[in-house]
Design an enzyme around this catalytic site. Structure first.
Site, PDB file in Angstrom:
ATOM      1  N   HIS A 102       0.872  -1.056  -0.014  1.00  0.00           N
ATOM      2  CA  HIS A 102      -0.044   0.078   0.038  1.00  0.00           C
ATOM      3  C   HIS A 102       0.976   1.274  -0.232  1.00  0.00           C
ATOM      4  O   HIS A 102       1.857   1.222   0.423  1.00  0.00           O
ATOM      5  CB  HIS A 102      -0.873   0.167   1.294  1.00  0.00           C
ATOM      6  CG  HIS A 102      -1.810  -0.818   1.651  1.00  0.00           C
ATOM      7  ND1 HIS A 102      -1.362  -2.254   2.233  1.00  0.00           N
ATOM      8  CD2 HIS A 102      -3.015  -1.091   1.317  1.00  0.00           C
ATOM      9  CE1 HIS A 102      -2.264  -3.271   2.269  1.00  0.00           C
ATOM     10  NE2 HIS A 102      -3.475  -2.069   1.932  1.00  0.00           N
ATOM     11  N   ASP A 105       2.115   2.068   3.440  1.00  0.00           N
ATOM     12  CA  ASP A 105       3.051   1.114   3.977  1.00  0.00           C
ATOM     13  C   ASP A 105       4.483   1.718   3.807  1.00  0.00           C
ATOM     14  O   ASP A 105       5.211   1.569   4.851  1.00  0.00           O
ATOM     15  CB  ASP A 105       2.984  -0.252   3.584  1.00  0.00           C
ATOM     16  CG  ASP A 105       1.772  -0.980   3.406  1.00  0.00           C
ATOM     17  OD1 ASP A 105       0.775  -0.545   4.066  1.00  0.00           O
ATOM     18  OD2 ASP A 105       1.405  -1.763   2.380  1.00  0.00           O
TER      19      ASP A 105
HETATM   20  C1  XUL Z   1      -7.420  -6.455   4.707  1.00  0.00           C
HETATM   21  C2  XUL Z   1      -6.654  -6.842   3.385  1.00  0.00           C
HETATM   22  C3  XUL Z   1      -5.913  -5.707   2.771  1.00  0.00           C
HETATM   23  C4  XUL Z   1      -5.606  -5.846   1.374  1.00  0.00           C
HETATM   24  C5  XUL Z   1      -5.117  -4.813   0.533  1.00  0.00           C
HETATM   25  O1  XUL Z   1      -8.231  -7.426   5.430  1.00  0.00           O
HETATM   26  O2  XUL Z   1      -6.538  -7.982   3.200  1.00  0.00           O
HETATM   27  O3  XUL Z   1      -4.458  -5.823   3.399  1.00  0.00           O
HETATM   28  O4  XUL Z   1      -5.298  -7.163   1.005  1.00  0.00           O
HETATM   29  O5  XUL Z   1      -5.344  -3.661   0.950  1.00  0.00           O
END
Ligand code: XUL
Ligand code: CO
Length: 439
Positions: A102, A105
């Protein structure tokens, strides 16, 4: 450059009899299974969020993870840049070909969007250099549209139009970062897109806004010529009580309703499937049946706990079933197996990150070998084919071919009198059959 895991070597493959906890017993990247290397079948990815940002915090206490590289001082951006080195050391020692992240992150938020974007640019530059140095590739990028308090009511489904606008600006930037890093997929997980209570919610308007947001994302992706498959990641609850993208079927209905079905596939996650009251086998089979299987977030839940525990996958039945679907679908395509999984709070030492990934990778490598053997044997496929044989000729073939209306069915049954026989589904026999291959 300093080694952040000085006591961990590059993880070797030592074969099924190895007792070395820092070795693979099944994942042998160059081993060929059904004409393809394990590396190409499994397309593993390490996730940035749990691996680098995870602290082990829970509702009862702050994190306790020992992460020496975070104690070396520096500005938030300097810490973020150092973490890139840590991450790539881990990924390359594991021999994993892909990663996922992300925007939030990898880089800290600044005082406003402009500074936040500049922080991201600085880290993306370093990520790109590390990708070039190591050959590790970006499987997918995404934007965190749920942690900051501005997203308290959701992002594209917020009651506040300014929040929609902020989220649009953020995804625009995240798409640009994904392009810069050569990412081949981009994920939309709903975050806080859902509701806790219908008393304060205009559900239809929120769905419309979610669809509008995704159409705008497609438009922008195309305008910058980003060659990335868009993926929606279903999850039924947490953080909201009712997430809009609740499961594969709900996502597919939503995509079709809003004319988005050709632009998206699904990123299915094991723990999300079980939270939705499904098995991962179900979710994957459903998506694959309609050509919608895009990528996998590999983890598992805990049967005794009702929330998203994101544990590392170790269950061979599950990995076997998952690999059966993947092989049946002709592979993962441009998707992969991303470990969206975190070490337990009690596993707080850096080396635990290795044990966790080694276990997950071995469970899938073993699942691959088992699934391949099951398919080669052919017993299951033969059983299913025979089970539906009544549809291959006679009235069954006529129905499927559209050559039978209700009047014809009535005439057929009046002549026959009743259904002559049904045959057993042999569930227990088939479960025993699968156990023959689990070794
Ligand atoms: C949340 C989840 C996230 C997604 C990406 O439960 O799985 O980490 O994979 O936003
Ligand atoms: Co996920």
């Amino acid at each position: 450059m300093a080694a952040y895991f000085p006591d961990v070597p590059a993880i070797p493959y030592e074969g099924p009899d190895s007792k070395n906890p820092l070795a693979f017993r099944h994942y042998n990247p160059s081993e060929v299974v059904d004409g393809k290397t394990m590396k190409d079948h499994l397309r593993f990815a390490v996730c940035y969020w749990h691996t680098i940002c995870g602290t082990g915090s829970d509702p009862f206490g702050p994190g306790c993870a020992v992460r020496p590289w975070d104690d070396l001082g520096g500005t938030p951006l300097e810490v973020a840049l150092r973490r890139v080195d840590v991450f790539f050391e881990l990924v390359t020692k594991l021999g994993v070909p892909f990663y996922c992240f992300h925007d939030r992150d990898v880089a800290p938020e600044g005082k406003d969007l402009k500074e936040t974007n500049a922080n991201l640019d600085a880290v993306v530059k370093k990520l790109k250099a590390k990708q070039q140095e190591t050959g590790v590739q970006l499987l997918w990028g995404t934007a965190n549209l749920f942690s900051n308090k501005r997203f308290v009511h959701g992002a594209s489904t917020s009651c506040n139009a300014d929040v929609f606008a902020y989220a649009g600006a953020q995804v625009k930037k995240a798409l640009e970062a994904t392009k810069e890093l050569g990412g081949t997929n981009y994920v939309f997980w709903g975050g806080r897109e859902g509701y806790h209570n219908l008393y304060n919610t205009d559900l239809k308007r929120e769905f419309d806004h979610l669809a509008k947001f995704l159409h705008l994302a497609i438009e922008y992706r195309n305008s910058i010529k980003l060659d990335a498959q868009f993926l929606i990641e279903p999850k039924p609850k947490e953080p909201t009580t009712h997430q809009y993208d609740s499961d594969a079927a709900a996502c597919m209905a939503f995509l079709r309703t809003y004319g988005l079905e050709k632009e998206f596939k699904l990123n299915l996650e094991t723990n999300h499937a079980t939270l939705a009251g499904h098995t991962m086998f179900h979710e994957m089979t459903y998506a694959a049946s309609y050509g919608m299987l895009g990528s996998i977030d590999a983890n598992r839940g805990d049967e005794l706990i009702g929330w998203d525990t994101d544990q590392f996958p170790t269950n061979l039945y599950t990995t076997t079933q998952m690999m059966m679907v993947i092989l049946g679908a002709g592979g993962l395509g441009r998707g992969g197996l991303n470990f969206d999984a975190k070490v337990r709070r009690e596993s707080f030492e850096p080396v635990d990150l290795f044990h966790a990934h080694i276990g997950g990778m071995d469970a899938f490598a073993q699942g691959l070998k088992i699934a391949s053997a099951i398919r080669k044997d052919g017993g299951l496929a033969k059983f299913v084919k025979e089970r539906y044989a009544s549809w291959d000729t006679g009235i069954g073939a006529d129905i499927e071919a559209g050559k039978a209306d209700f009047a014809k069915l009535e005439a057929y049954m009046l002549a026959k009198g009743d259904v002559e026989k049904n045959t057993s589904g042999r569930q227990e026999m088939l479960e025993n059959y699968i156990n023959r291959f689990i070794k």
